[in-house]
Enzyme design. Structure first.
Site, PDB file in Angstrom:
ATOM      1  CB  THR A 144      -0.975   0.029   1.215  1.00 31.24           C
ATOM      2  OG1 THR A 144      -1.254   1.386   1.556  1.00 31.24           O
ATOM      3  CG2 THR A 144      -0.396  -0.637   2.432  1.00 31.24           C
ATOM      4  CB  SER A 179      -2.699   1.836  11.000  1.00 31.74           C
ATOM      5  OG  SER A 179      -2.569   0.998   9.865  1.00 31.74           O
ATOM      6  CE1 TYR A 181      -3.530  -3.514   5.340  1.00 32.81           C
ATOM      7  CE2 TYR A 181      -3.704  -1.116   5.301  1.00 32.81           C
ATOM      8  CZ  TYR A 181      -3.615  -2.318   4.630  1.00 32.81           C
ATOM      9  OH  TYR A 181      -3.599  -2.351   3.263  1.00 32.81           O
ATOM     10  CG  HIS A 182      -1.072   1.615   6.669  1.00 30.04           C
ATOM     11  ND1 HIS A 182      -2.121   2.149   7.372  1.00 30.04           N
ATOM     12  CD2 HIS A 182      -1.415   1.682   5.361  1.00 30.04           C
ATOM     13  CE1 HIS A 182      -3.065   2.531   6.512  1.00 30.04           C
ATOM     14  NE2 HIS A 182      -2.663   2.267   5.288  1.00 30.04           N
ATOM     15  CE  LYS A 185      -1.267  -4.698   2.609  1.00 32.59           C
ATOM     16  NZ  LYS A 185      -1.631  -5.948   1.945  1.00 32.59           N
TER      17      LYS A 185
HETATM   18  P1  NAD Z   1     -10.891  -7.430   1.170  1.00 29.88           P
HETATM   19  O1  NAD Z   1     -10.927  -7.540   2.646  1.00 29.88           O
HETATM   20  O2  NAD Z   1     -12.142  -7.061   0.447  1.00 29.88           O
HETATM   21  O3  NAD Z   1     -10.351  -8.802   0.539  1.00 29.88           O
HETATM   22  C1  NAD Z   1      -9.337  -9.569   1.141  1.00 29.88           C
HETATM   23  C2  NAD Z   1      -9.714 -11.031   0.969  1.00 29.88           C
HETATM   24  O4  NAD Z   1      -8.688 -11.843   1.541  1.00 29.88           O
HETATM   25  C3  NAD Z   1     -11.018 -11.381   1.684  1.00 29.88           C
HETATM   26  O5  NAD Z   1     -11.881 -12.073   0.802  1.00 29.88           O
HETATM   27  C4  NAD Z   1     -10.572 -12.264   2.857  1.00 29.88           C
HETATM   28  O6  NAD Z   1     -11.532 -13.237   3.186  1.00 29.88           O
HETATM   29  C5  NAD Z   1      -9.264 -12.863   2.325  1.00 29.88           C
HETATM   30  N1  NAD Z   1      -8.290 -13.212   3.376  1.00 29.88           N
HETATM   31  C6  NAD Z   1      -7.820 -12.426   4.375  1.00 29.88           C
HETATM   32  N2  NAD Z   1      -6.925 -13.098   5.131  1.00 29.88           N
HETATM   33  C7  NAD Z   1      -6.811 -14.334   4.589  1.00 29.88           C
HETATM   34  C8  NAD Z   1      -6.049 -15.495   4.916  1.00 29.88           C
HETATM   35  N3  NAD Z   1      -5.222 -15.521   5.963  1.00 29.88           N
HETATM   36  N4  NAD Z   1      -6.166 -16.590   4.144  1.00 29.88           N
HETATM   37  C9  NAD Z   1      -7.005 -16.597   3.073  1.00 29.88           C
HETATM   38  N5  NAD Z   1      -7.774 -15.532   2.722  1.00 29.88           N
HETATM   39  C10 NAD Z   1      -7.670 -14.413   3.475  1.00 29.88           C
HETATM   40  O7  NAD Z   1      -9.707  -6.407   0.821  1.00 29.88           O
HETATM   41  P2  NAD Z   1      -9.429  -5.626  -0.543  1.00 29.88           P
HETATM   42  O8  NAD Z   1      -9.951  -4.250  -0.395  1.00 29.88           O
HETATM   43  O9  NAD Z   1      -9.841  -6.455  -1.698  1.00 29.88           O
HETATM   44  O10 NAD Z   1      -7.849  -5.543  -0.487  1.00 29.88           O
HETATM   45  C11 NAD Z   1      -7.057  -6.567  -1.085  1.00 29.88           C
HETATM   46  C12 NAD Z   1      -5.579  -6.290  -0.877  1.00 29.88           C
HETATM   47  O11 NAD Z   1      -5.237  -5.039  -1.454  1.00 29.88           O
HETATM   48  C13 NAD Z   1      -5.169  -6.217   0.592  1.00 29.88           C
HETATM   49  O12 NAD Z   1      -3.941  -6.840   0.769  1.00 29.88           O
HETATM   50  C14 NAD Z   1      -5.059  -4.732   0.852  1.00 29.88           C
HETATM   51  O13 NAD Z   1      -4.122  -4.465   1.855  1.00 29.88           O
HETATM   52  C15 NAD Z   1      -4.603  -4.218  -0.494  1.00 29.88           C
HETATM   53  N6  NAD Z   1      -5.022  -2.820  -0.698  1.00 29.88           N
HETATM   54  C16 NAD Z   1      -6.360  -2.495  -0.756  1.00 29.88           C
HETATM   55  C17 NAD Z   1      -6.751  -1.172  -0.927  1.00 29.88           C
HETATM   56  C18 NAD Z   1      -8.196  -0.756  -1.005  1.00 29.88           C
HETATM   57  O14 NAD Z   1      -8.477   0.460  -1.129  1.00 29.88           O
HETATM   58  N7  NAD Z   1      -9.148  -1.673  -0.954  1.00 29.88           N
HETATM   59  C19 NAD Z   1      -5.756  -0.181  -1.024  1.00 29.88           C
HETATM   60  C20 NAD Z   1      -4.405  -0.539  -0.953  1.00 29.88           C
HETATM   61  C21 NAD Z   1      -4.050  -1.872  -0.801  1.00 29.88           C
END
Ligand code: NAD
Length: 382
Positions: A144, A179, A181-182, A185
């Site tokens: 991120t 955070s 979370y961050h 990453k």
């Molecule tokens: P999301 O929560 O909608 O999807 C994540 C998926 O991963 C979920 O379906 C969850 O069930 C699955 N998951 C989580 N932990 C798991 C595990 N241990 N084993 C198997 N499955 C697991 O999130 P998103 O918004 O689709 O984000 C996806 C990725 O992109 C993340 O890594 C997030 O950090 C990154 N990201 C997202 C955004 C955003 O704006 N949505 C921005 C920057 C980075």
């Protein structure tokens, strides 16, 4: 290519799995469905009614003839992960499967520990699985832009040329995340970089901005394929959250001054960026970093854009400034480089009034599903 999309039931992963399948790749989804359980935990929901993963892939096959295999399980269960690698022998492993909410990670000790265990250990398992079972597999990992924080210098793509005491080096760009979370990453990035160096793994770390939007051409094909859309104070991200607030007659809640600037991209560009990374793999041993965003805006600017479009569509909205629940700089410099994906062919979908109206229209259809008490932030950083 044989591609595993881990986290393929989530907001970014589901449209990516469909898009890659449409391009003719052999796609497998791995997900433990924990995101759906978090909705139950938080007594929240997606604005759009989402079908089960099983119904989704059955519908996709019915419409396109293309099969997406699914494995329901946790990256933290190494035996399960090894079995997925054995059965799929992936050329690329797209890793979205992490707990991705900053507020969720800041709720309390349990949620901070869960976030870092889930994310850091899950990612470490993926690195070991690649090493042991598919050493040529290209790891495409979602990081991120929040890893960098808001330094008072330009943010480069992963590395910074440094001159110190008369000597020069190219070093990982300093990380100042905001955070737990961050931070998870950042820990992932370090682990991946190290694994590339010692085992010769090929990896691309995609430092993604905040994703907005809902539909892609593929999710639009049928209501069963619709993507999830988060709006609550824990998982709802800026812009999507403002649009939902406008559609439900809620004030647009800007945290603090709203001068915090962040990088953004449309979900349609997320799926394309993954394809670009997969089509142009990193070399063996290379830890490649791309900044995956197309534009940046201050939070206040976004709220004003949404207010204008909502007003033009008969939904007058007021912008209110809430006491900022986060600890973050509200006045800061922000300039980040994002040329590598553009150089490889990304043609951005920019944030126009038309795009905002499109998302707003989809939200209006389902606005009666919004649980209004969930919209205000409930988690503070203190
Ligand atoms: P999301 O929560 O909608 O999807 C994540 C998926 O991963 C979920 O379906 C969850 O069930 C699955 N998951 C989580 N932990 C798991 C595990 N241990 N084993 C198997 N499955 C697991 O999130 P998103 O918004 O689709 O984000 C996806 C990725 O992109 C993340 O890594 C997030 O950090 C990154 N990201 C997202 C955004 C955003 O704006 N949505 C921005 C920057 C980075």
């Amino acid at each position: 290519m044989r591609i595993v999309v881990a986290g393929g039931d989530g907001f970014c992963g589901w449209p990516t799995a469909l898009y890659l399948s449409k391009q003719g790749h052999d796609v497998t989804i791995l997900d433990n469905l924990v995101r759906r359980k978090m909705d139950d935990e938080l007594r929240s929901n997606s604005v759009t009614p989402i079908a089960s993963l099983e119904e989704r892939v059955v519908k996709w096959k019915e419409l396109t003839g293309k099969e997406i295999k699914t494995f329901i399980g946790d990256l933290n269960h190494y035996d399960f992960l090894k079995e997925v690698f054995r059965q799929t022998q992936p050329d690329a492993f797209v890793h979205f499967a992490e707990q991705r909410s900053a507020p969720y990670s800041m709720m309390d000790r349990e949620h901070a520990v869960f976030t870092q265990t889930n994310n850091v250990i899950g990612n470490l398992n993926v690195l070991y699985a690649i090493k042991e079972l598919a050493p040529d597999c290209h790891l495409i990992k979602l990081g991120t832009m929040g890893e960098y924080g808001t330094p008072n210098i330009d943010i480069e793509e992963g590395y910074l040329e440094v001159e110190h005491n008369g000597r020069k080096d190219k070093l990982p760009f300093p990380k100042q995340p905001g955070s737990f979370y961050h931070l998870s990453k950042v820990h992932d990035s370090h682990n991946i970089m190290f694994a590339c160096k010692i085992w010769g793994i090929r990896a691309t770390d995609l430092n993604q901005g905040i994703v907005y939007g809902l539909h892609t051409d593929e999710t639009d094909m049928d209501p069963v394929l619709v993507n999830r859309l988060d709006y609550d104070g824990v998982f709802g991200t800026a812009l999507n959250r403002f649009l939902i607030q406008a559609a439900t007659g809620h004030d647009l809640t800007v945290y603090g001054s709203g001068n915090q600037t962040r990088a953004f991209l449309n979900i349609k560009d997320t799926v394309r960026c993954i394809e670009i990374a997969a089509d142009n793999p990193a070399d063996r041993g290379e830890f490649r970093v791309f900044n995956q965003f197309t534009e940046y805006f201050s939070v206040k600017e976004l709220a004003e854009k949404v207010q204008k479009v909502a007003d033009e569509n008969g939904l007058p909205a007021t912008i209110t400034h809430l006491k900022n629940p986060r600890i973050e700089a509200e006045e800061h410099y922000y300039h980040a480089v994002n040329t590598k994906l553009r150089d490889l062919g990304l043609e951005p979908h920019l944030l126009t009034d038309e795009v905002l109206k499109g998302i707003l229209d989809s939200v209006i259809t389902n606005r009666n599903r919004v649980i209004k008490e969930n919209v205000i932030p409930s988690v503070t950083w203190k």
